[in-house]
Design a protein around this motif. Structure first.
Motif, PDB file in Angstrom:
ATOM      1  N   MET A   1     -33.695 -22.334 -30.310  1.00 23.56           N
ATOM      2  CA  MET A   1     -33.035 -23.602 -30.618  1.00 23.56           C
ATOM      3  C   MET A   1     -32.498 -24.321 -29.382  1.00 23.56           C
ATOM      4  O   MET A   1     -32.613 -25.547 -29.296  1.00 23.56           O
ATOM      5  CB  MET A   1     -31.926 -23.404 -31.660  1.00 23.56           C
ATOM      6  N   PRO A   2     -31.926 -23.627 -28.378  1.00 24.80           N
ATOM      7  CA  PRO A   2     -31.525 -24.365 -27.175  1.00 24.80           C
ATOM      8  C   PRO A   2     -32.718 -25.012 -26.467  1.00 24.80           C
ATOM      9  O   PRO A   2     -32.610 -26.146 -25.982  1.00 24.80           O
ATOM     10  CB  PRO A   2     -30.876 -23.294 -26.285  1.00 24.80           C
TER      11      PRO A   2
ATOM     12  N   GLY B   1     -33.696 -27.927 -28.567  1.00 24.13           N
ATOM     13  CA  GLY B   1     -32.716 -28.990 -28.347  1.00 24.13           C
ATOM     14  C   GLY B   1     -32.935 -29.701 -27.031  1.00 24.13           C
ATOM     15  O   GLY B   1     -32.830 -30.925 -26.950  1.00 24.13           O
TER      16      GLY B   1
ATOM     17  N   THR C   1     -35.877 -31.991 -27.255  1.00 23.09           N
ATOM     18  CA  THR C   1     -35.631 -33.163 -28.101  1.00 23.09           C
ATOM     19  C   THR C   1     -34.458 -34.001 -27.598  1.00 23.09           C
ATOM     20  O   THR C   1     -33.896 -34.788 -28.347  1.00 23.09           O
ATOM     21  CB  THR C   1     -35.369 -32.730 -29.557  1.00 23.09           C
TER      22      THR C   1
ATOM     23  N   GLY D   1     -31.446 -32.829 -26.096  1.00 20.44           N
ATOM     24  CA  GLY D   1     -30.115 -32.232 -26.229  1.00 20.44           C
ATOM     25  C   GLY D   1     -29.578 -32.187 -27.645  1.00 20.44           C
ATOM     26  O   GLY D   1     -28.375 -32.034 -27.844  1.00 20.44           O
ATOM     27  N   ILE D   2     -30.447 -32.313 -28.628  1.00 19.86           N
ATOM     28  CA  ILE D   2     -29.992 -32.282 -30.024  1.00 19.86           C
ATOM     29  C   ILE D   2     -29.680 -30.843 -30.431  1.00 19.86           C
ATOM     30  O   ILE D   2     -30.469 -29.942 -30.194  1.00 19.86           O
ATOM     31  CB  ILE D   2     -31.078 -32.864 -30.958  1.00 19.86           C
ATOM     32  N   ASP D   3     -28.507 -30.637 -31.013  1.00 18.98           N
ATOM     33  CA  ASP D   3     -28.134 -29.333 -31.569  1.00 18.98           C
ATOM     34  C   ASP D   3     -28.447 -29.371 -33.059  1.00 18.98           C
ATOM     35  O   ASP D   3     -27.731 -29.986 -33.842  1.00 18.98           O
ATOM     36  CB  ASP D   3     -26.649 -29.056 -31.334  1.00 18.98           C
ATOM     37  N   PHE D   4     -29.544 -28.725 -33.438  1.00 11.44           N
ATOM     38  CA  PHE D   4     -29.999 -28.779 -34.831  1.00 11.44           C
ATOM     39  C   PHE D   4     -28.955 -28.257 -35.807  1.00 11.44           C
ATOM     40  O   PHE D   4     -28.827 -28.765 -36.916  1.00 11.44           O
ATOM     41  CB  PHE D   4     -31.296 -27.985 -35.000  1.00 11.44           C
ATOM     42  N   SER D   5     -28.190 -27.240 -35.399  1.00  7.88           N
ATOM     43  CA  SER D   5     -27.236 -26.649 -36.340  1.00  7.88           C
ATOM     44  C   SER D   5     -26.132 -27.630 -36.733  1.00  7.88           C
ATOM     45  O   SER D   5     -25.513 -27.475 -37.784  1.00  7.88           O
ATOM     46  CB  SER D   5     -26.619 -25.379 -35.748  1.00  7.88           C
TER      47      SER D   5
ATOM     48  N   GLY E   1     -29.678 -29.535 -40.626  1.00  4.59           N
ATOM     49  CA  GLY E   1     -29.921 -28.870 -39.346  1.00  4.59           C
ATOM     50  C   GLY E   1     -29.961 -27.359 -39.503  1.00  4.59           C
ATOM     51  O   GLY E   1     -30.805 -26.684 -38.906  1.00  4.59           O
TER      52      GLY E   1
ATOM     53  N   ASN F   1     -33.006 -24.655 -38.819  1.00  7.49           N
ATOM     54  CA  ASN F   1     -32.835 -23.351 -38.172  1.00  7.49           C
ATOM     55  C   ASN F   1     -33.397 -22.231 -39.045  1.00  7.49           C
ATOM     56  O   ASN F   1     -34.050 -21.319 -38.542  1.00  7.49           O
ATOM     57  CB  ASN F   1     -31.362 -23.064 -37.890  1.00  7.49           C
TER      58      ASN F   1
END
Length: 135
Positions: A42-43, A46, A49, A51-55, A78, A82
């Motif tokens: 995920m990092p 992110g 994309t 710097g998007i934090d999906f969570s 989000g 995950n």
């Protein structure tokens, strides 16, 4: 037969014990994959994309009202993303594990081809066939 003895028989079967071991190992494997997805995949996703934090991604249906003390109502899609990535990673890991196990089993399961019959047997078979043709 009493319920206790039936239960004892059920529990002592190899399949139940194998299944229990599989569940425990599967739980541990799930935690490893979850950590892998959360801390590694995920990092990177992110970063790719922007710097998007999906969570933290969510669709707010109703904002929180501190005066009325009502919590925010939101759809946390989000976390769903995950979970989908975790599932795909687990499925790929299990697939690869089964593929390796099947490849390890293959040589043991493949039966050797029967040896060619001795030359005398082949010759006798040809003579038999020739005699059968003459009749």
């Amino acid at each position: 037969m009493s319920i206790i003895s039936e239960f004892k028989t059920f529990i002592s079967r190899g399949n139940v014990i194998d299944m229990a071991v599989g569940v425990v190992i599967g739980g541990a494997f799930g935690k490893i994959v979850d950590s892998f997805v959360t801390n590694i995949i995920m990092p990177v996703a992110g970063m790719l994309t922007g710097g998007i934090d999906f969570s933290q991604m969510k669709l707010v249906l109703k904002a929180a009202d501190e005066m009325a003390k009502t919590p925010e109502v939101a759809i946390g899609y989000g976390m769903f993303v995950n979970s989908i990535i975790s599932f795909i990673t687990i499925a790929a890991g299990v697939f690869m594990m089964i593929k390796v196990i099947n490849n390890l089993k293959k040589p043991a399961e493949v039966a050797e081809e029967p040896a060619a019959p001795p030359a005398t047997e082949v010759l006798l078979g040809e003579i038999r066939d020739l005699l059968a043709q003459k009749k």
